[in-house]
Design an enzyme around this catalytic site. Structure first.
Site, PDB file in Angstrom:
ATOM      1  N   GLN A  84       0.833  -1.219   0.000  1.00  0.00           N
ATOM      2  CA  GLN A  84       0.000   0.000   0.000  1.00  0.00           C
ATOM      3  C   GLN A  84       0.861   1.260   0.000  1.00  0.00           C
ATOM      4  O   GLN A  84       0.403   2.335  -0.384  1.00  0.00           O
ATOM      5  CB  GLN A  84      -0.961   0.004   1.205  1.00  0.00           C
ATOM      6  CG  GLN A  84      -2.068   1.043   1.046  1.00  0.00           C
ATOM      7  CD  GLN A  84      -2.935   1.201   2.288  1.00  0.00           C
ATOM      8  OE1 GLN A  84      -2.691   0.561   3.304  1.00  0.00           O
ATOM      9  NE2 GLN A  84      -3.944   2.034   2.214  1.00  0.00           N
ATOM     10  N   ASP A 220       9.565 -20.099   7.349  1.00  0.00           N
ATOM     11  CA  ASP A 220       9.031 -18.740   7.444  1.00  0.00           C
ATOM     12  C   ASP A 220       7.501 -18.776   7.374  1.00  0.00           C
ATOM     13  O   ASP A 220       6.921 -19.140   6.354  1.00  0.00           O
ATOM     14  CB  ASP A 220       9.604 -17.928   6.270  1.00  0.00           C
ATOM     15  CG  ASP A 220       9.236 -16.467   6.359  1.00  0.00           C
ATOM     16  OD1 ASP A 220       8.573 -16.085   7.331  1.00  0.00           O
ATOM     17  OD2 ASP A 220       9.621 -15.717   5.441  1.00  0.00           O
ATOM     18  N   ASP A 265       8.764 -11.520   1.217  1.00  0.00           N
ATOM     19  CA  ASP A 265      10.158 -11.728   0.780  1.00  0.00           C
ATOM     20  C   ASP A 265      10.709 -10.467   0.129  1.00  0.00           C
ATOM     21  O   ASP A 265      11.898 -10.158   0.230  1.00  0.00           O
ATOM     22  CB  ASP A 265      10.245 -12.811  -0.318  1.00  0.00           C
ATOM     23  CG  ASP A 265       9.993 -14.227   0.164  1.00  0.00           C
ATOM     24  OD1 ASP A 265      10.115 -14.479   1.364  1.00  0.00           O
ATOM     25  OD2 ASP A 265       9.677 -15.070  -0.708  1.00  0.00           O
ATOM     26  N   ASP A 279      17.473 -12.741  -3.819  1.00  0.00           N
ATOM     27  CA  ASP A 279      18.221 -11.667  -3.162  1.00  0.00           C
ATOM     28  C   ASP A 279      17.462 -10.341  -3.268  1.00  0.00           C
ATOM     29  O   ASP A 279      17.778  -9.488  -4.096  1.00  0.00           O
ATOM     30  CB  ASP A 279      19.611 -11.538  -3.804  1.00  0.00           C
ATOM     31  CG  ASP A 279      20.530 -10.630  -2.997  1.00  0.00           C
ATOM     32  OD1 ASP A 279      20.048  -9.982  -2.050  1.00  0.00           O
ATOM     33  OD2 ASP A 279      21.727 -10.552  -3.341  1.00  0.00           O
TER      34      ASP A 279
HETATM   35 CA    CA Z   1      10.053 -14.869   3.519  1.00  0.00          CA
END
Ligand code: CA
Length: 296
Positions: A84, A220, A265, A279
């Site tokens: 956002q 995660d 991520d 990356d």
């Molecule tokens: Ca992650």
């Protein structure tokens, strides 16, 4: 490639829905700000209402841009918004193009989020489920306000309903009608490189089985959540990062829209746990080099 990220204008990082600068010791832009500063960039991480309308957040951002310009003596800033935060940045640039050199959307729902559409359908605001969800979100936003240590201002106004409408396909379509700068003329296309003297860019990722679910992401919880959220997508099924669709993210020059990165991520969350070989920090450093080469 040179690692000199000292752009002409400062980089202002704008967080997304439920955004923050730092919760206790934990930063939103995990590992990104130190990497940019190592190359010489001047970076400001700003805060706006974690849950509110794009226009409300945009006005709060404008006030902070004006303060940065006033206090540092620079003429304008480069805005980089996640999620956002991209809409927040677009609003500020539309209102004050004289203060903004560039807007970069990182996984921004520039045509809305199908996850927001799903939640509105399944948890309507007037329903019991909708009210419970709203109360939970309101409570979380309040808790985050207590834990925020990265910004001097406390007590940002929270409006759960407005924040939800700000992210649906319908809500963003209304927003886009008022603030179309940088949008592609056709679905899935590129937008203009520059509007009213402001350069526009975007990048985003998609969930890719065998890539985004490997490496650190295996441990995660945010990747698991994105995988679950991705099931709510219809128009961009199989082409989303869990919260935003690949083509919905397009704005200005599209740097890339299929990096193997989920919605969190892409800002190196959580704790730098990303799929093997990905990356996300490098994308920010490369973009600072790009902005510098463009003279902004
Ligand atoms: Ca992650």
């Amino acid at each position: 490639m040179s690692q000199d990220t000292a752009t002409r204008y400062p980089l202002v990082l704008v967080p997304g829905w439920f955004g923050f600068v730092r919760l206790l010791l934990y930063p939103y832009w995990y590992g990104i700000i130190p990497a940019l500063r190592r190359g010489g960039a001047v970076v400001f991480a700003v805060q706006v209402s974690p849950l509110n309308a794009n226009e409300v957040r945009g006005e709060q951002l404008l006030q902070q841009i004006e303060a940065i310009v006033r206090e540092t003596g620079v003429a304008k800033v480069n805005l980089i918004g996640h999620s956002q935060g991209a809409l927040t940045a677009r609003y500020a640039a539309a209102k004050r193009p004289d203060l903004v050199a560039s807007v970069t959307s990182v996984a921004g729902p520039n045509q809305g989020s199908e996850l927001a559409d799903y939640l509105l359908e399944r948890y309507p605001h007037g329903s019991v489920r909708g009210r419970v969800l709203g109360a939970v979100l309101q409570g979380l936003a309040g808790l985050m306000g207590v834990l925020e240590t990265g910004h001097r201002r406390r007590g940002w106004p929270v409006d759960v309903r407005a924040s939800h409408h700000a992210l649906t396909t319908h809500g963003v379509a209304l927003f886009n009608h008022g603030y179309p700068q940088g949008l592609p003329p056709t679905w899935g296309g590129h937008g203009p490189e520059s509007v009213e003297g402001v350069r526009y860019y975007s990048w985003s990722g998609t969930l890719q089985p065998g890539k985004t679910d490997r490496g650190g992401n295996r441990f995660d919880v945010s990747n698991r959540s994105c995988q679950w959220f991705a099931r709510t997508f219809v128009r961009e099924v199989g082409q989303c990062d869990g919260m935003v669709g690949r083509y919905s993210s397009h704005l200005g020059t599209v740097i890339g829209d299929d990096y193997p990165l989920d919605h969190l991520d892409i800002v190196n969350q959580s704790l730098g746990l990303v799929g093997k070989g990905a990356d996300p920090v490098r994308l920010f450093v490369e973009h600072a080099l790009r902005l510098k080469a463009a003279g902004v």
